[in-house]
Design a protein around this motif. Structure first.
Motif, short mmCIF file in Angstrom:
data_model
loop_
_atom_site.label_atom_id
_atom_site.label_comp_id
_atom_site.label_asym_id
_atom_site.label_seq_id
_atom_site.Cartn_x
_atom_site.Cartn_y
_atom_site.Cartn_z
N GLU A 65 0.64 6.59 -7.66
CA GLU A 65 0.45 6.40 -6.23
C GLU A 65 -1.00 6.57 -5.80
O GLU A 65 -1.49 5.89 -4.88
CB GLU A 65 1.36 7.38 -5.47
CG GLU A 65 1.58 6.98 -4.04
CD GLU A 65 2.62 7.87 -3.35
OE1 GLU A 65 3.51 8.40 -4.05
OE2 GLU A 65 2.52 8.01 -2.12
N ARG A 67 0.83 -1.20 0.00
CA ARG A 67 0.00 0.00 0.00
C ARG A 67 0.87 1.26 0.00
O ARG A 67 0.48 2.31 -0.51
CB ARG A 67 -0.89 -0.03 1.25
CG ARG A 67 -1.76 1.17 1.50
CD ARG A 67 -2.90 1.22 0.49
NE ARG A 67 -3.74 2.41 0.68
CZ ARG A 67 -3.40 3.63 0.30
NH1 ARG A 67 -2.23 3.83 -0.29
NH2 ARG A 67 -4.21 4.65 0.49
N GLU A 68 2.09 1.12 0.58
CA GLU A 68 3.01 2.26 0.62
C GLU A 68 4.12 2.13 -0.42
O GLU A 68 5.14 2.82 -0.34
CB GLU A 68 3.64 2.35 2.02
CG GLU A 68 2.63 2.69 3.09
CD GLU A 68 3.16 2.43 4.50
OE1 GLU A 68 4.38 2.20 4.64
OE2 GLU A 68 2.35 2.43 5.43
#
Lengths: 350, 386, 165
Positions: free
Chosen positions: C135, C35-36
């Motif tokens: 992102e 997720r990051e």
């Protein structure tokens, strides 16, 4: 027949939902525990057999990933039954009887919390004539309970007493899910869930896993273990068609009990896989158990019903009673299918 | 310690893409009744039943053996349900054999089947699981890269797979129950068939079939009393390794290498290529024939393709492989392993009709499943193991 | 007798079963990393081999994989295939190339899409790097990587990769 003993048993603490751990993470610690307790080096265990079902996992081939918890390297002799772990035990026992191996690891697992278990069990019925009608597991059990009540074989009070006793017994079982003191009068005042079953007549929904190591006499006589001998094990099946069965009885349990030699000596305790209260009464009668037999000291399936492990857990719990000195001879039972369709009976001695 | 056991009855259904003329009940009865007739037995003679099948979601029935209990004469008897992925048909036969070898039962009926046409099997195999969107396009998408790995390490000629497919498809023409029959099949037809999962072509892959296979396994007493010749079970073996782990050789899995080596040892075989007369093995994509020739110790590492190339695996070769037409021609997934085991038994019983290998005395049946990780095998022969 | 009837060959019984999936402890950690934009491998407590993603166990040791470490998004093609047949679970237009990719620092490959060169150029030993989605589109899934693309580094010899194929 070769003498085979249960040398170790472990189970996860039974809970409503294993939210955090996946199946491998649930299994790894208990498999590690039973292997260590068995005193048999992991790679010397001759055979591995597991029990589980894809319909609980919502995924085809769901048992394949469970192999990750075993340490199957170098490769192992291994099999899997799409049945409760009690039948995995049976397959392993047969393997030992063939003389091919001297020890076996058995395990089973299921996370009922993932789906709607009672409704999923509808898919276990005849897909042409019965499943389209949508009978769920609780409704089918209710039909069975009604037939016994109408035949005058037991009362709703008898059923409530079964529930109260099992959950009282569970107070001494740290791994049980549902334990406590329940007042029978109060239980009987509760509304029906599916008449004639009330909530207390039904099992909880449980996530859990169980693991066991069995071995032949020479391997089992490790000084650090107290072996519990499997003196008889047999399983039988009744018709699937509820309409063609006498639901007040369990002929397959009667037969399996005879074949396993239940009547050959005094039984101290019984662990019966009865997810519904009335089923314990049917099973007690089918096995011809006396009034002084302590039934389900663990709390049974009414205190925790880990699908696919609840049968193996009965055998494991009975073995703990013997290993702990609370009993000399015990009978353990596992069931599968609607209204006790398939039944396994295992006689254990210290 | 184990008692002798033998195959004394064999029954297969006709295989087809969709057997709409029968239910699951009718399908398994077709196989079981043929096996009982072959064994000259009646339902009441059977002590126990063992059922094998691949994932329940293929038919949409959870533990279908429960509703099939009566159709299989299982009421009042012990019944087991085995599931070990694609190897299940083989494992199921082994469990049934064990019931006899252990001395617990005398005559056991075992049935393996698949009836994918009753549900949506593609759906069952490709449920979109959360968290792990996979880029693996079904079984072909999983196995094609392994085949490329084999080509790279062995340097096998690119048409090896086509040659295997041609042989198996010609063999299938001799098998009355085979599903896919292409009477005018040629090398060019296979070569020009669409590339599905490069390097695997359409005609180099297996179909999906409806069908069932049944065996009756009997103790020595019953095998000797049978009027049809028994196929004596000399050895069985199963081996498993995990699907994915660091350092796993997926092309040449150790589970298969060890499973077969132990099997031969149990059966007293020291030179499998010489001592085994024919082999029916699980080849869902044609390239797996050379790969398994090595995994089964019939050929040295990286040289299995030479057996195909030299015709050693043809019906008239020194080690005929997949006489029935194999999984490439018939693939009722849950039954496929048992069909391999059954073909091996038919050969040593002299029962294989047009695809009979003259004088076959000892045969190998082989199945595998999962990500080349579950193996089950047996050796059967015309005489009991001394 | 009655009129001739067609045999019943099909009945359709719609079935709906719903499941709530949970990924498990190790997979959750991996997903939170993705997720990051981080690729978290996990090392086996016994043998130290690094899994990505880890399902919580090293299957060869049956030991937990407790130590997480961030891996590079560069790797090597172990093997590959070109898919020309649709699969229900994959939404990529046909044909496409998928590869088993061994990320630098990992001991096990995982499957990814190869784009950015003709199929004929894809080869075992080829060096590739992840191409991430913007992102803003990242979620809890490996789908945050859109595909892998070739990079200008020398091929890794097959002999060094055989253990991972």
């Amino acid at each position: 027949m070769r003498d085979v003993a249960i040398v170790s048993y472990a189970q996860t603490p039974y809970v409503r939902s294993e939210r955090d751990r996946n199946e491998v993470e649930m299994l790894m610690p208990i498999i590690d525990e039973v292997v260590k307790k068995s005193g048999i080096p992991r790679h010397d265990i001759g055979f591995t057999c597991s029990g589980s079902t894809d319909y609980l996992a919502g995924q085809s081939f769901s048992f394949v990933m469970a192999v990750d918890a075993v340490g199957a390297w170098p490769p192992i002799k291994e099999s899997h039954v799409e049945m409760d772990g009690a039948w995995a035990l049976y397959e392993a026992w047969i393997k030992i009887q063939c003389g091919e191996v001297d020890s076996a690891l058995i395990f089973s697992f299921g996370r009922s919390s993932m789906g709607e278990t009672a409704e999923t069990m509808t898919l276990q019925t005849d897909p042409y004539t019965m499943a389209p009608l949508g009978p769920d597991a609780i409704s089918m059990a209710a039909l069975q309970a009604r037939s016994g009540l109408d035949a005058g074989l037991y009362s709703e009070r008898d059923m409530a007493e079964v529930a109260a006793r099992n959950r009282r017994n569970a107070l001494t079982n740290p791994e049980a899910q549902l334990a406590g003191e329940f007042d029978v009068e109060a239980l009987l005042e509760a509304p029906y869930r599916v008449s004639p079953l009330r909530d207390h007549d039904c099992p909880p929904i449980t996530d859990g896993a169980a693991a066991m190591v069995i071995a032949t006499a020479d391997v089992a006589r490790n000084p650090s273990n107290k072996p519990v001998w499997i003196r008889g094990i047999d399983h039988r099946l009744d018709s699937h068609q509820l309409g063609s069965r006498d639901l007040t009885r369990s002929p397959s349990t009667e037969l399996a009990g005879q074949k396993a030699g239940v009547g050959a000596g005094k039984i101290d305790i019984a662990e019966l896989h009865a997810p519904f209260t009335h089923q314990e009464i049917i099973l007690k009668n089918a096995l011809g158990l006396d009034e002084d037999v302590r039934i389900n000291p663990s709390g049974g399936a009414l205190a925790a019903n880990p699908m696919m492990s609840a049968g193996l857990a009965r055998i494991g719990e009975a073995s703990r009673q013997i290993a702990g000195g609370a009993a000399k001879r015990a009978v353990a039972h596992a069931t599968s299918g609607p209204c006790l369709q398939q039944n396994l009976v295992c006689v254990l001695e210290g | 310690m184990a008692e002798h056991a033998a195959v004394i009855g064999i029954g297969q259904t006709d295989f087809d893409a969709k057997r709409l003329d029968v239910s699951q009940v009718g399908l398994i009865r077709e196989a079981a009744e043929r096996a009982l007739a072959d064994a000259e037995l009646d339902w009441k003679d059977i002590d126990a039943v063992v059922v094998g099948k691949a994932p329940d979601m293929f038919e949409g029935v959870m533990m279908p053996e429960l509703f099939l209990a009566e159709a299989l004469g299982g009421v009042g008897k012990p019944m087991l349900r085995v599931h070990t992925a694609g190897s299940v048909g083989g494992s199921t036969a082994i469990v049934a054999a064990n019931l006899v070898q252990s001395g617990v039962h005398e005559r056991v009926l075992t049935v393996a089947y698949e009836k994918q046409s009753e549900s949506n099997a593609m759906w069952a195999l490709s449920i979109k699981m959360p968290f792990t969107p996979t880029m693996v396009a079904g079984a072909g998408g999983f196995f094609a890269p392994l085949i490329r790995g084999y080509m790279e390490r062995s340097g096998a000629p690119e048409d090896t797979g086509i040659r295997v497919a041609l042989k198996d498809r010609l063999n299938a023409l001799k098998n009355p129950v085979a599903h896919i029959k292409l009477p005018d099949v040629t090398f060019e037809m296979i070569q020009n068939s669409p590339m599905l999962w490069d390097p695997v072509r359409y005609l180099e892959t297996c179909p999906s079939s409806d069908g069932a296979c049944a065996l009756v396994i009997g103790s020595e007493k019953h095998a000797r009393a049978a009027s049809n010749p028994p196929a004596w079970i000399h050895a069985t073996n199963m081996k498993t390794e995990p699907t994915m782990f660091a350092g796993r050789d997926q092309v040449m899995p150790r589970a298969g290498l060890e499973c077969s080596a132990e099997l031969y040892k149990k059966a007293g075989i020291s030179d499998p290529r010489k001592e085994i007369d024919c082999a029916e093995i699980y080849v869902p994509f044609s390239w797996f024939e050379p790969m398994w020739m090595e995994n089964l110790h019939f050929a040295p590492q990286n040289q299995g393709w030479k057996m195909t190339y030299e015709g050693a695996t043809a019906l008239d070769g020194d080690l005929p492989v997949n006489m029935s037409g194999g999984v490439l021609s018939t693939n009722a997934i849950g039954a496929s392993g048992m069909v391999r085991f059954a073909e091996a038994a038919m050969q040593v019983r002299g029962q294989a009709g047009e695809h009979q290998i003259e004088g076959a005395k000892k045969a190998l049946g082989h199945a595998y499943g999962g990500g080349s990780q579950y193996f089950s095998m047996w050796i059967v022969a015309d005489q009991p193991l001394q | 007798m009655s009129e001739e009837r067609e045999p019943v060959t099909r009945i359709i019984t719609p079935v709906r079963v719903e499941y709530t999936y949970t990924p498990g402890i190790a997979s959750e950690r991996f997903l939170r990393g993705v997720r990051e934009g981080k690729l978290l491998g996990a090392a086996c407590d016994s043998c130290g081999r690094v899994y990505i993603p880890s399902r919580g166990a090293c299957p060869r040791c049956a030991s937990p994989t407790s130590e997480f470490r961030e891996l590079s998004d560069k790797g090597t093609v172990i093997t590959f295939c070109v898919v020309r047949v649709p699969a229900a679970n994959i939404d990529v237009p046909l044909p496409y190339c998928t590869a088993n990719i061994l990320l630098d620092g990992a001991d096990i490959s995982f499957t990814g899409l190869i784009q950015g060169c003709p199929f004929e150029d894809v080869r075992i030993g080829m060096r590739v790097q992840a191409v991430w989605r913007p992102e803003s589109e990242w979620g809890f899934g490996i789908g945050n990587i859109e595909h892998f693309t070739p990079i200008d580094e020398p091929d890794v010899p097959f002999a060094k990769l055989k253990e991972y194929s």
